[in-house]
Design an enzyme around this catalytic site. Sequence first.
Site, PDB file in Angstrom:
ATOM      1  N   THR A 170       0.711  -1.147  -0.021  1.00  0.00           N
ATOM      2  CA  THR A 170       0.093   0.064  -0.118  1.00  0.00           C
ATOM      3  C   THR A 170       0.999   1.173   0.000  1.00  0.00           C
ATOM      4  OG1 THR A 170      -1.815  -1.261   1.238  1.00  0.00           O
ATOM      5  CG2 THR A 170      -1.623   1.279   1.417  1.00  0.00           C
ATOM      6  N   ARG A 198     -13.528  -7.495  -3.229  1.00  0.00           N
ATOM      7  CA  ARG A 198     -13.118  -7.219  -1.907  1.00  0.00           C
ATOM      8  C   ARG A 198     -12.576  -6.091  -1.771  1.00  0.00           C
ATOM      9  NH1 ARG A 198      -7.895  -5.642   0.340  1.00  0.00           N
ATOM     10  NH2 ARG A 198      -7.413  -6.482   2.154  1.00  0.00           N
ATOM     11  N   GLY A 200     -10.601  -3.669   1.340  1.00  0.00           N
ATOM     12  CA  GLY A 200      -9.532  -3.458   2.375  1.00  0.00           C
ATOM     13  C   GLY A 200      -9.964  -2.304   3.255  1.00  0.00           C
ATOM     14  N   ASP A 201      -8.828  -1.807   3.869  1.00  0.00           N
ATOM     15  CA  ASP A 201      -8.929  -0.889   5.054  1.00  0.00           C
ATOM     16  C   ASP A 201      -8.562   0.528   4.137  1.00  0.00           C
ATOM     17  OD1 ASP A 201      -6.099  -1.948   4.736  1.00  0.00           O
ATOM     18  OD2 ASP A 201      -5.641  -0.242   6.029  1.00  0.00           O
ATOM     19  N   THR A 220      -0.798   0.763   6.730  1.00  0.00           N
ATOM     20  CA  THR A 220      -0.422  -0.542   5.507  1.00  0.00           C
ATOM     21  C   THR A 220      -0.329  -1.734   6.309  1.00  0.00           C
ATOM     22  OG1 THR A 220       1.183  -1.164   4.187  1.00  0.00           O
ATOM     23  CG2 THR A 220       1.990   0.144   5.979  1.00  0.00           C
ATOM     24  N   GLY A 221      -0.843  -2.810   5.654  1.00  0.00           N
ATOM     25  CA  GLY A 221      -0.871  -3.849   6.178  1.00  0.00           C
ATOM     26  C   GLY A 221      -2.011  -4.745   5.452  1.00  0.00           C
ATOM     27  N   GLY A 223      -5.425  -5.543   5.244  1.00  0.00           N
ATOM     28  CA  GLY A 223      -6.686  -4.666   5.613  1.00  0.00           C
ATOM     29  C   GLY A 223      -7.690  -5.429   6.432  1.00  0.00           C
TER      30      GLY A 223
HETATM   31  N1  GLY Z   1      -4.045  -2.428   3.672  1.00  0.00           N
HETATM   32  C1  GLY Z   1      -4.213  -2.478   2.223  1.00  0.00           C
HETATM   33  C2  GLY Z   1      -5.600  -3.941   1.979  1.00  0.00           C
HETATM   34  O1  GLY Z   1      -5.437  -4.798   2.848  1.00  0.00           O
HETATM   35  O2  GLY Z   1      -5.945  -3.671   0.998  1.00  0.00           O
END
Ligand code: GLY
Length: 238
Positions: A170, A198, A200-201, A220-221, A223
């Site tokens: 990310t 899908r 994420g965060d 970042t990580g 999500g």
């Molecule tokens: N942190 C980015 C994702 O999981 O999409």
Amino acid sequence: MSPNKPMSNNPKTYALALHGGAGPVAGRNYDVVEAHLEKLARECETLLSAGRSALDVVEIAVAELEACGLYVAGRGSAANTAGYVELDASIMDGTTRMAGGVAAIRDFVHPVRVARGVMEKTSHVLLAGSGAAAFARSHGYEEVSDPENYYTVPVGVTAEEMRDSHAHGTVGAVALDQSGAMAAATSTGGTFGKLEGRVGDTPLIGPGTWCDDHVAISCTGTGEHIIRAGGAVSIACA
Ligand code: GLY
């Protein structure tokens, strides 16, 4: 990023942090990425020292990180299991708490710019999928003209990782400008091997991106973990 003292007492202070994604792999050569981040940080510093707003600078920084193809965002994103790329991004202005995001949008060069458009040109915070694309198209944001040949493998990522792992990357930027205002922005292609649709965060204001008058955060990580933990806003409230 969280300033230690009130910026109103120190009007010439500015600050910036960039990231190119969590999960460095031991032994991998990150020289190209580190050189790119350093050059971009210097360019952003020039903008901040000249008085450019934190909001502009985080957008400019993330737009470059999306377009360069070195990270898992924008051009460096991988296809989902249905075979096409879906992109997530968000941006937040700490002074006004205005924010915008796009989720699962396809084939725009700078999702972060579309996210800013959602913030500034709509009454909404988040647009997703075909609706986000329709909004972006109607406002003339730059589209990927040849998706088949545009997307590329980010630096150091192996074909095996892209196929088999839940690896991710990310990009993000947080900035404090000379007026004392802060902003945060985040963008991603999501996790490798993700299902169609899908999210994420990253496009979510709260988990992936947060900015107020005390703190600016870009996460970042993976999500799913970040969302379950509350993410950026839980750090802001700690
Ligand atoms: N942190 C980015 C994702 O999981 O999409």
